[in-house]
Design a protein around this motif. Structure first.
Motif, mmCIF file in Angstrom:
data_model
loop_
_atom_site.group_PDB
_atom_site.id
_atom_site.type_symbol
_atom_site.label_atom_id
_atom_site.label_comp_id
_atom_site.label_asym_id
_atom_site.label_seq_id
_atom_site.Cartn_x
_atom_site.Cartn_y
_atom_site.Cartn_z
ATOM 1 N N UNK A 138 0.843 -1.182 0.000
ATOM 2 C CA UNK A 138 0.000 0.000 0.000
ATOM 3 C C UNK A 138 0.889 1.246 0.000
ATOM 4 N N UNK A 139 0.644 2.144 -0.948
ATOM 5 C CA UNK A 139 1.526 3.300 -1.104
ATOM 6 C C UNK A 139 1.585 4.180 0.127
ATOM 7 N N UNK A 140 0.439 4.402 0.781
ATOM 8 C CA UNK A 140 0.417 5.246 1.969
ATOM 9 C C UNK A 140 1.226 4.653 3.105
ATOM 10 N N UNK A 141 1.091 3.327 3.315
ATOM 11 C CA UNK A 141 1.866 2.676 4.370
ATOM 12 C C UNK A 141 3.353 2.690 4.039
ATOM 13 N N UNK A 142 3.695 2.376 2.801
ATOM 14 C CA UNK A 142 5.099 2.296 2.396
ATOM 15 C C UNK A 142 5.798 3.649 2.569
ATOM 16 N N UNK A 143 5.198 4.697 1.998
ATOM 17 C CA UNK A 143 5.818 6.026 2.087
ATOM 18 C C UNK A 143 5.718 6.581 3.507
ATOM 19 N N UNK A 144 4.604 6.304 4.183
ATOM 20 C CA UNK A 144 4.403 6.816 5.534
ATOM 21 C C UNK A 144 5.393 6.250 6.534
ATOM 22 N N UNK A 145 5.692 4.940 6.405
ATOM 23 C CA UNK A 145 6.605 4.334 7.375
ATOM 24 C C UNK A 145 8.018 4.878 7.198
ATOM 25 N N UNK A 146 8.431 5.161 5.962
ATOM 26 C CA UNK A 146 9.772 5.715 5.740
ATOM 27 C C UNK A 146 9.848 7.146 6.265
ATOM 28 N N UNK A 147 8.787 7.943 5.990
ATOM 29 C CA UNK A 147 8.765 9.324 6.477
ATOM 30 C C UNK A 147 8.824 9.368 7.998
ATOM 31 N N UNK A 148 8.057 8.478 8.646
ATOM 32 C CA UNK A 148 8.048 8.451 10.114
ATOM 33 C C UNK A 148 9.353 7.899 10.670
ATOM 34 N N UNK A 149 9.862 6.834 10.062
ATOM 35 C CA UNK A 149 11.088 6.207 10.570
ATOM 36 C C UNK A 149 12.280 7.144 10.457
ATOM 37 N N UNK A 150 12.250 8.038 9.498
ATOM 38 C CA UNK A 150 13.342 9.001 9.364
ATOM 39 C C UNK A 150 13.516 9.863 10.598
ATOM 40 N N UNK A 151 12.431 10.043 11.363
ATOM 41 C CA UNK A 151 12.519 10.877 12.561
ATOM 42 C C UNK A 151 13.356 10.229 13.657
ATOM 43 N N UNK A 397 0.522 13.473 -1.336
ATOM 44 C CA UNK A 397 0.947 13.953 -0.027
ATOM 45 C C UNK A 397 -0.098 13.614 1.025
ATOM 46 N N UNK A 398 -1.379 13.730 0.656
ATOM 47 C CA UNK A 398 -2.451 13.410 1.589
ATOM 48 C C UNK A 398 -2.405 11.959 2.039
ATOM 49 N N UNK A 399 -2.127 11.051 1.118
ATOM 50 C CA UNK A 399 -2.033 9.631 1.475
ATOM 51 C C UNK A 399 -0.840 9.357 2.383
ATOM 52 N N UNK A 400 0.250 10.087 2.168
ATOM 53 C CA UNK A 400 1.425 9.890 3.028
ATOM 54 C C UNK A 400 1.122 10.391 4.433
ATOM 55 N N UNK A 401 0.477 11.563 4.556
ATOM 56 C CA UNK A 401 0.100 12.053 5.877
ATOM 57 C C UNK A 401 -0.834 11.060 6.576
#
Length: 434
Positions: A138-151, A397-401
């Motif tokens: 799922x694109x939102x999960x894939x991109x979201x986990x990387x964005x969050x893990x970067x923190x 961007x909305x799906x990533x958020x």
């Protein structure tokens, strides 16, 4: 005009200029200098600027920043970060959501030798997203986990933001580094658990990855030894009292150079590129730190800081009640400001108030950094999300958020645990520094 009124006007001007997109370091320096001129005159302002440049610019601890920035650049450009992801991928890729979990763990590992957040997202995004696309994540999960893990890179030592907090509050940077280890591991575990739970509930979100033999798994472990070795040099040396955080950065760079050289990945061109990137980033951080000290000096003269601290203390809040109030405040500020702006504008006020209620400044530093992590993924400003959107243009961007929401909740759960059991944060620094 009352000094407090001048301080409030200056605070509003800072917010306005930041929203206009002017670099925060320049904003803080400009507003602080003008404020000093208004309150005490041109001669006093010139003196304070000179003293701040001399005092802050000659601090030995400040030299740790370019060292850790350079170390992160070397790890990124020599391919050690991709080795780390490849190793973790082979071990956890067969779990539900295994590729996303591998991204989280790799981000934590990269953070342990880089000290940044945005760099981790920019590094891991191009590596992790193609694999997750291949297995129809799922694109939102894939991109979201990387964005969050970067923190995770701004909490796990060595963290540039922990160095900044230590400099601003005169708190031991070594103790802050050691204190960030256990919470960093907890955040990594919480993010991984969030992925696993989501994918167990709905396997289509993150199918299992390809299968690897035991030989391939154990062979991959040899490639992760450099990153692990560098982390142990830094944290082990600080914990054991062999060297301080600044010296640890120098030893870390030597370690990266040796490992990358032995692996045949280091050449003059790569080293020059790393130096160029590190200089630009370090200068930005130095300007932010200098501007922060100048505007803090101005706010002290307005009595705005002391008045606000007294106002908070007058409510007679318990430490737990204060943390609840501050958590709500930081969530709201995270919607409006980036990490540097949020830290610089709040630390002069909240740290004295927290200490006045009996909160340990080392624990509070870890708390502030965890809350700052959320600013990097909170709409509409969340920088990590926009960096990730460039690496995954097929995901809006909305799906990533939306995709970072489970990790946002996981972070708050970790904050609740650390608040209920502060000894989790303080145990290691107490062991190391008494």
């Amino acid at each position: 005009m009352e000094p407090q009124t001048i301080g409030l006007i200056a605070f509003g001007v800072v917010l306005f200029l930041i929203f206009l997109g002017i670099p925060i370091g320049a904003v803080l320096l400009l507003v602080g200098a003008v404020g000093l001129i208004v309150l005490e005159g041109l001669h006093y302002a010139e003196t304070q600027l000179l003293l701040n440049v001399m005092d802050q610019g000659t601090k030995f601890a400040l030299t740790s920043i370019p060292l850790y920035v350079l170390m992160g650049q070397l790890v990124y450009r020599t391919g050690l970060a991709s080795d780390l992801y490849g190793c973790v991928y082979r071990w956890v890729g067969r779990l539900p959501g295994g590729l996303a979990i591998a991204s989280v763990i790799a981000a934590a590992g990269f953070g342990s030798v880089s000290g940044g957040s945005a760099t981790a997202v920019a590094t891991l995004g191009p590596m992790c997203m193609p694999e997750m696309r291949k297995f129809n994540y799922n694109g939102g999960l894939a991109a979201g986990c990387i964005a969050a893990a970067g923190t995770l890179g701004i909490l796990i030592p060595p963290s540039i933001f922990l160095i900044a907090y230590g400099l601003w509050t005169e708190t031991s940077i070594g103790a802050l580094f050691i204190a960030g280890i256990v919470p960093g591991l907890m955040m990594t575990g919480a993010y991984s658990a969030a992925v696993l739970i989501l994918c167990l509930i709905n396997p289509k979100l993150g199918p299992v990855g390809e299968k690897f033999t035991w030989h391939e798994k154990f062979t991959a472990l040899t490639k992760v030894l450099p990153v692990f070795g560098i982390f142990m040099i830094i944290t082990g040396g600080i914990y054991g009292g062999v060297f301080d955080p600044t010296e640890a950065g120098a030893f870390g760079i030597v370690g990266v150079l040796i490992f990358a050289g032995l692996m045949g990945r280091l050449n003059f061109g790569v080293f020059v590129d790393c130096l160029k990137s590190s200089v630009g980033t370090s200068l930005m951080i130095f300007l932010v730190l200098l501007g922060g000290h100048v505007i803090s000096r101005f706010l002290v003269l307005t009595d705005l800081t002391s008045d606000l601290v007294q106002w908070i203390v007058a409510f007679d809040l318990s430490p737990y009640e204060l943390i609840v109030v501050l958590t709500i405040m930081y969530i709201v500020l995270g919607m409006l400001l980036d990490i540097w702006a949020m830290l610089l504008l709040t630390i002069p006020f909240v740290v004295p108030a927290a200490v006045a209620t009996g909160i340990n400044p080392i624990w509070f530093g870890i708390y502030i950094i965890v809350m700052s992590e959320l600013a990097a993924i909170t709409p509409p400003v969340g920088l990590n999300v926009y960096i990730m959107a460039r690496n995954a243009p097929e995901v809006s961007v909305g799906r990533i958020f939306l995709g970072v929401t489970p990790f946002f909740i996981a972070s708050l759960l970790v904050v609740a645990i650390l608040t209920a059991f502060p000894e989790i944060v303080l145990w290691l620094p107490n062991m190391a520094f008494g």
